[in-house]
Design a protein around this motif. Sequence first.
Motif, short mmCIF file in Angstrom:
data_model
loop_
_atom_site.label_atom_id
_atom_site.label_comp_id
_atom_site.label_asym_id
_atom_site.label_seq_id
_atom_site.Cartn_x
_atom_site.Cartn_y
_atom_site.Cartn_z
N LYS A 37 0.83 -1.21 0.00
CA LYS A 37 0.00 0.00 0.00
C LYS A 37 0.86 1.26 0.00
CE LYS A 37 -1.86 -1.40 3.77
NZ LYS A 37 -1.16 -2.70 3.77
N SER A 38 1.79 1.36 0.94
CA SER A 38 2.65 2.54 1.02
C SER A 38 3.52 2.68 -0.22
CB SER A 38 3.51 2.48 2.28
OG SER A 38 2.71 2.43 3.45
N THR A 39 3.97 1.54 -0.77
CA THR A 39 4.79 1.59 -1.98
C THR A 39 3.99 2.13 -3.16
OG1 THR A 39 6.10 -0.29 -1.20
CG2 THR A 39 6.19 0.21 -3.55
N LEU A 40 2.74 1.71 -3.29
CA LEU A 40 1.90 2.20 -4.38
C LEU A 40 1.65 3.70 -4.23
CD1 LEU A 40 0.08 1.60 -6.86
CD2 LEU A 40 -1.80 1.24 -5.25
N ILE A 41 1.34 4.16 -3.02
CA ILE A 41 1.10 5.58 -2.81
C ILE A 41 2.36 6.39 -3.08
CG2 ILE A 41 0.50 7.32 -1.07
CD1 ILE A 41 -1.34 5.29 0.20
N GLY A 42 3.52 5.91 -2.61
CA GLY A 42 4.77 6.60 -2.86
C GLY A 42 5.10 6.68 -4.34
N THR A 43 4.81 5.62 -5.08
CA THR A 43 5.08 5.62 -6.53
C THR A 43 4.15 6.58 -7.25
OG1 THR A 43 5.80 3.31 -6.39
CG2 THR A 43 5.27 4.17 -8.56
N LEU A 44 2.87 6.62 -6.84
CA LEU A 44 1.91 7.51 -7.50
C LEU A 44 2.23 8.98 -7.21
CD1 LEU A 44 -1.46 5.64 -6.87
CD2 LEU A 44 -0.28 5.89 -9.05
N THR A 45 2.54 9.31 -5.97
CA THR A 45 2.73 10.71 -5.60
C THR A 45 4.07 11.27 -6.07
OG1 THR A 45 3.52 9.98 -3.43
CG2 THR A 45 1.19 10.57 -3.62
N ARG A 63 12.18 1.87 -1.51
CA ARG A 63 12.52 3.28 -1.70
C ARG A 63 11.28 4.16 -1.74
NH1 ARG A 63 15.73 4.88 -7.04
NH2 ARG A 63 13.75 4.19 -7.95
N SER A 64 10.22 3.70 -2.41
CA SER A 64 9.02 4.53 -2.55
C SER A 64 8.30 4.70 -1.22
CB SER A 64 8.07 3.91 -3.58
OG SER A 64 8.63 3.94 -4.87
N ARG A 65 8.18 3.61 -0.44
CA ARG A 65 7.45 3.71 0.81
C ARG A 65 8.20 4.53 1.84
NH1 ARG A 65 8.66 -2.40 2.00
NH2 ARG A 65 10.48 -2.27 3.36
N HIS A 111 6.91 7.32 10.82
CA HIS A 111 7.68 7.00 12.02
C HIS A 111 8.90 6.15 11.68
CE1 HIS A 111 4.50 8.65 14.50
NE2 HIS A 111 3.62 7.88 13.89
N ARG A 112 9.86 6.18 12.60
CA ARG A 112 11.10 5.44 12.38
C ARG A 112 10.86 3.93 12.33
NH1 ARG A 112 16.58 6.57 13.31
NH2 ARG A 112 17.84 4.71 13.65
N HIS A 113 10.01 3.43 13.24
CA HIS A 113 9.78 1.99 13.27
C HIS A 113 9.05 1.52 12.02
CE1 HIS A 113 5.87 3.39 14.89
NE2 HIS A 113 5.39 2.31 14.33
N GLU A 114 8.27 2.41 11.37
CA GLU A 114 7.63 2.04 10.12
C GLU A 114 8.66 1.85 9.02
OE1 GLU A 114 3.28 4.26 10.68
OE2 GLU A 114 4.83 5.18 9.45
N ILE A 115 9.66 2.71 8.98
CA ILE A 115 10.71 2.60 7.96
C ILE A 115 11.53 1.33 8.19
CG2 ILE A 115 12.75 3.72 7.00
CD1 ILE A 115 11.52 6.40 7.75
N GLU A 116 11.81 1.02 9.46
CA GLU A 116 12.65 -0.14 9.76
C GLU A 116 11.92 -1.46 9.49
OE1 GLU A 116 13.68 0.49 13.80
OE2 GLU A 116 15.26 1.95 13.36
N THR A 117 10.64 -1.53 9.84
CA THR A 117 9.90 -2.79 9.68
C THR A 117 9.13 -2.86 8.37
OG1 THR A 117 7.94 -1.90 10.82
CG2 THR A 117 9.63 -2.95 12.18
#
Length: 617
Positions: free
Chosen positions: A187-195, A205-207, A213-219
Amino acid sequence: DGCHSLLDCSKMRQSVKILTLIARALNSLVVTENYVQNEIGGYDSTTAIVKEDEKKDQVHESFGNEDYKEEMIAIGIPTRCELTVQRVETHLLDLSPMSLASISEAIAFEPDDTDEADMSVLKLGSPGVNSMSISSEGEDQSDGTTSTNEAIPLRPASTSAKGSSISETLSARNIRIAVVGNVDAGKSTLIGTLTTSCLDDGRGRSRTSIMKHRHEIETGRTSTATTHLLGFKSDGQVIKGKDSLRSHRIKSEDEIARESHRIITLMDLAGHEKYLKTTIHGVSSGFADYSLILVNSRHPPTHMTQQHLNLCCSFGIPVIVVLTKVDGCPEHALNNCKKEISKLLRAKEINRKPFGISNEDNIATCIGKLHILAPIIESSCVTGAGMDLIRKLLFALPKRRHHENKAKRPFEFLVEDIFNVPGVGGVVSGFVNAGELTVGSGCQVYVGPCDDGTFMKTIAKSAHIARINTSHVTSGQSACLAFSLNKDMRKKLRRGMVVLTDNPTSTKEFDAEICVLKGEGTTIRRSYQAYVHILNVRQSAYAKHIELVKNELMPTHSSLDGGDDEGGIVLRPGCRAKVRFEFAKRPEYIRPGMRMLFRDGRVRGVGIITAIPVPVV
């Protein structure tokens, strides 16, 4: 002759106006303009003094002072100008910002026959001004060459000449889409690619560009509900989320809002079962027009996909299925995934017909029929397959919730988050559900309810929409409001409050007509306690009174003792009943017509509030 760094007066004034536009594009203002002449000898200024009837067009105006200073400026004399530029900390909600690219493409000079070079220059920011022509004063040119004359637009190309504003773009032309799916759906990857309009590298990379938050990037797991803007021009062209000059810089929300004619607000929701309650609250309070259900094409749909489908359909939100990660996916796995998702869509509780989309004609076919069809698109954020179809489908979607029709109702602002900004004070962010509000020193509002059911009377000092400072907010906009609150009042702010202008009321009891969803076994009787979601309100409540609706075909089940008739009513999956709920902790602001959802772990039922009991004095 020592004047190589000086320009003729008319050319100098044109250069100053161009620099003023560039400063405006960089969020700055020219505070003072000081013209200096007669620094070198050999020029007779007595014959070049401006005539009295031309004085009005040649006066010097200081943007930072209301008392404009008038001075005589001689034409034909080498002139030097000193500018004082001041940076503005917050963007102004203006219809005429200019991008640096627009300025660089539009600047051009041409000799003009008239002596009044400044007659064509209009005051910056004047209402109804769409363009400004700048031409240089006529000079003797021995080579006979001429240059073209072009107009510098004061508005972005995406803004129509009908006077559309950013406020209208963020309300009447803003479509909100909830993006849900299982934890590995992307989900986050698709939104990052679209925006950002940049493909993913397959390693997150996109997400990373949109996670909070930091823990979102790590996990790689989203745990909060966030919103991201995808802008379109009037012709359907996507506004790139990254700066064309500085590719590493991502555009802010205000930059996207200024360049866009139509905006898609993508709500990134959590997919892990651990954060299901956060996803339910995001769908309940997000006012989504449509929903994107993301499914990993390499695996069949999971039980969380079933939960998300039931959740969106229980709120009446049309669904669009996106099969992600089709690059490198075995053909048999993709076919199996399509078969399983089609089976889920055809189920009685969903009742949608799968409709595959492979070209633009399919998009035109399904638009307007999303209440019976569920479009299915195959996509890949690494190879870019299907991304253009997704963008075209999002641009073609019609607006389903017309919040602008509620502008005449009393003002109602739903608080989603609270902040304490140094130097500003208490700030709340949320959604304008109805009405309009003009902030300022005379804007009196009520914020609440507090734990005791009372409302705090305060002043709404300022407002922001998409990080743009504005004095007016209207229904359908996501905004931030700053209040004049003392320390004790700021401590009382919480999520789930509302901001009203009149008739503040709160209640601890409400009547609702509910329907128990089919699924796992659920037994509902008097004193049944569940977690209730009503728009932005979420709190535990228990059933005080249960009454079956008329013409109820589902059988009821009596309790074993068979004593109290009301206590013997048991609701099973598929039953409909009128139930009186009571909040367990504090009173809340609710009104008839609001849609509710209750759960005890997973979603158990939905309903609509029908009445608010009158308290007995």
